[in-house]
Design a protein around this motif. Sequence first.
Motif, PDB file in Angstrom:
ATOM      1  N   SER A  15      -3.258   4.782 -10.557  1.00 55.54           N
ATOM      2  CA  SER A  15      -3.822   3.854 -11.084  1.00 55.54           C
ATOM      3  C   SER A  15      -2.781   2.752 -11.516  1.00 55.54           C
TER       4      SER A  15
ATOM      5  N   LYS B 239     -12.537   4.050  -5.118  1.00 57.88           N
ATOM      6  CA  LYS B 239     -11.406   3.469  -5.195  1.00 57.88           C
ATOM      7  C   LYS B 239     -11.743   2.264  -4.720  1.00 57.88           C
TER       8      LYS B 239
ATOM      9  N   HIS C  16      -5.005  11.508  -8.488  1.00 54.98           N
ATOM     10  CA  HIS C  16      -4.961   9.442  -8.112  1.00 54.98           C
ATOM     11  C   HIS C  16      -4.383   8.618  -8.811  1.00 54.98           C
TER      12      HIS C  16
ATOM     13  N   SER D 167      -0.862   3.097  -2.834  1.00 60.22           N
ATOM     14  CA  SER D 167      -1.128   1.693  -1.303  1.00 60.22           C
ATOM     15  C   SER D 167      -0.587   0.625  -1.445  1.00 60.22           C
TER      16      SER D 167
ATOM     17  N   GLN E  94      -5.585  -0.974  -9.489  1.00 57.58           N
ATOM     18  CA  GLN E  94      -6.152  -0.408  -8.591  1.00 57.58           C
ATOM     19  C   GLN E  94      -6.554   1.364  -8.835  1.00 57.58           C
TER      20      GLN E  94
ATOM     21  N   THR F 254     -10.183  -2.222  -6.020  1.00 50.77           N
ATOM     22  CA  THR F 254      -9.253  -2.606  -6.270  1.00 50.77           C
ATOM     23  C   THR F 254      -9.673  -3.863  -6.639  1.00 50.77           C
TER      24      THR F 254
ATOM     25  N   GLN G 210      -1.751   8.730  -4.729  1.00 53.74           N
ATOM     26  CA  GLN G 210      -2.756   7.270  -3.721  1.00 53.74           C
ATOM     27  C   GLN G 210      -2.116   7.030  -4.045  1.00 53.74           C
TER      28      GLN G 210
ATOM     29  N   PHE H 169      -9.469   4.973  -9.313  1.00 50.46           N
ATOM     30  CA  PHE H 169     -10.401   5.783  -8.788  1.00 50.46           C
ATOM     31  C   PHE H 169     -11.024   6.145  -9.687  1.00 50.46           C
TER      32      PHE H 169
END
Length: 699
Positions: free
Chosen positions: A432, A493, A430, A11, A453, A495, A9, A455
Amino acid sequence: MKRIQPRWQLSALSCALLTFMSPTWAADSITNTTTGSAQEQTASVQTAPVQTLATLKFEATPATAKDPDISAVAKTIITREEMLQFGDQSVNDALRRAAGFQMPTPGRGPRGGGGASGMRFRGGGAPVFLINGEAVQGGPRGGMSVVDSITPDMIERIEITKQPSVAQASVASSAVINIILKEPLDNARIGGTIRAGYGLAKSDRKKEQRKNISVQADGRDNAWLYSLSANQMWNDSTSITQTQNSSGTREQKRVTKRKSQMLSPRVEYQLDDQQKLVAELFYRNNESDGVRGDQVQNDKNDSIRLNTRYERKDKGNSDKIRLSVEQQNETETTESTQSPRFNSYTDETVNEYGIAYDGVRKFNETRQLKFGADARANELDSNVSQSLDEQLYALYAEGSWKFTDRQTVTLGARQEWIERSGLVDYSDSHLSPVLAHRFDFDDHWSLQTNISQAFRSHKADRLLPTVSVSTDSDAGSLNNPDRGGNPDLRPEKITAFESTLGYNTPSGGINITAYQREIDDYIEKVIRQEGARFVERPQNQDNATTYGVEIAGRYALKQTENGHSFMLNGQLSNVRAKVEDENHQQRLVSDVAPYTASTGLSYNYQPWRISTSVNLNYVPEFTRALDNQPYDRTSNERVNMDISITKRFNDGWATTLNARNIFSTDYKERLTSQADGSLYESRVNQAIPSVLVSLEKKF
């Protein structure tokens, strides 16, 4: 059930944070250290001198014994000395003074959680509790936690990490509360405390009787350190619930008998000055029998958990290997004797196995690295649904670099994998990332900022569709629904951005925190009608935003030559939690208060050996719309005051008077029609004052 293939994951935030990552940076895992920041020194009572009473000694840990942790991730410390000064009887008593926590509401009844399980953090879920760095939990469907059985006699300190740190599995989802159990305070082979208490709360038709007895003993013999904590509690209550709807007003009497036991032996062997082996066992058993006019409900919850670990510390470097195993069993039986007759029986068992490693490497006075790995397996069996197997794996690395005398940056990432099979066939992974920065303007002013960020994978027990039947005359209604899980839940999820401006001195200070969290697939408790009854289950909403400002301050007057000491603390926590559904309609989260306020005053007069404290909490009235229901729910304004007085005598004797819920307001909920404001349902749970008297003997 759908199966999601494993994936990374990544971003824009993930890539941006990882771009700055250096293998020489490090961070803070939850260990038995403090960060040494001004905020933590103010939040603790470590500045107080060593107090020597005729029969009791408090010895603060010397500053030279602290590990030189330079992490920019803030940590708040509550010491045992502070808990004794405030007359705390539980972990919750200590946490109510920490900003951001919404404590369980006294007298809320079946819909409210009790103890640690009913706590919320900044409008989100319950915080993550650790004991000596190891996660603990309640029963499969929210039974009493080990945390609720721990007394201040067992605790060395409580470490609270409110901002994200990849060293903990929660990352940005909630606060992390690490309870560090104390070691023997001196070199005696045996010493400890025996405490017995009796409490009574009574009004015209409602009463509650509480009894408890606890023992905490510890000692050391050469390289061996050992301790034993045990307590037994009885709580018998008679409650009155008043409900009202279009058919009229009805009152329901309920008699409940509860008892619980907790046993916790601990042994430690020091291999040398740098290495030790530790084994801890936690056993708890809780039983509750409730009877009302036409319904009988019996709940049982028991668990046993074994934690073992190897620790090595060499100045700023350390290694820790942790092994754990736990078994929990919870049963619930509900029988209705009137038409329509209703019977249900639920039996659920959880087995958990875990292994983990945490490492710290301090390269110099400005750079350090923390890293680790974690693997856990859970097996959840139920008599009313398919079994659920879960495997979780994690790797993390987090680094800190103090690049000037006044600036520190911390950067890290946590990669997690999860596999579920049986009731739910699910696979995912995930990443993070977390970035934190701290700037000290001078010796008093500081600014700490954190962006992350993360999960949040829900607990396995929240996936079970099992329904727990509610009680009272309005059982199964919108105001008092049954409760169940949801096997289709997706992880949140998150942020998050958070910044704290602090002014702190050895005598006290003030900290102002602003935060915002954007949450996709936000999990909210939603009520839906299933057959003839309403059931509350966790459900994903499309998106949510939580934001707010917290102001927390305290002032402590050290013990004067005449023996006076004084502490004043207060907090105001504002939170705004908005949900956006799949149709892009926005509303406020139904059960999050807009703000909470609390203040506490503690005074100690050493010549008389008297400690007193007063704590006041306030929650305003607020109205929220229910999801997909044509009604608004209004919760009333609530005030609660607790008072504690402790008097110590010669030969280790002491007595404590705790007055709870003084001047408290009843808990009231009203459901009104959104169309014309007419009453649909209402319920009232009485909150009456109670008094608990404890007698203590140290040996």
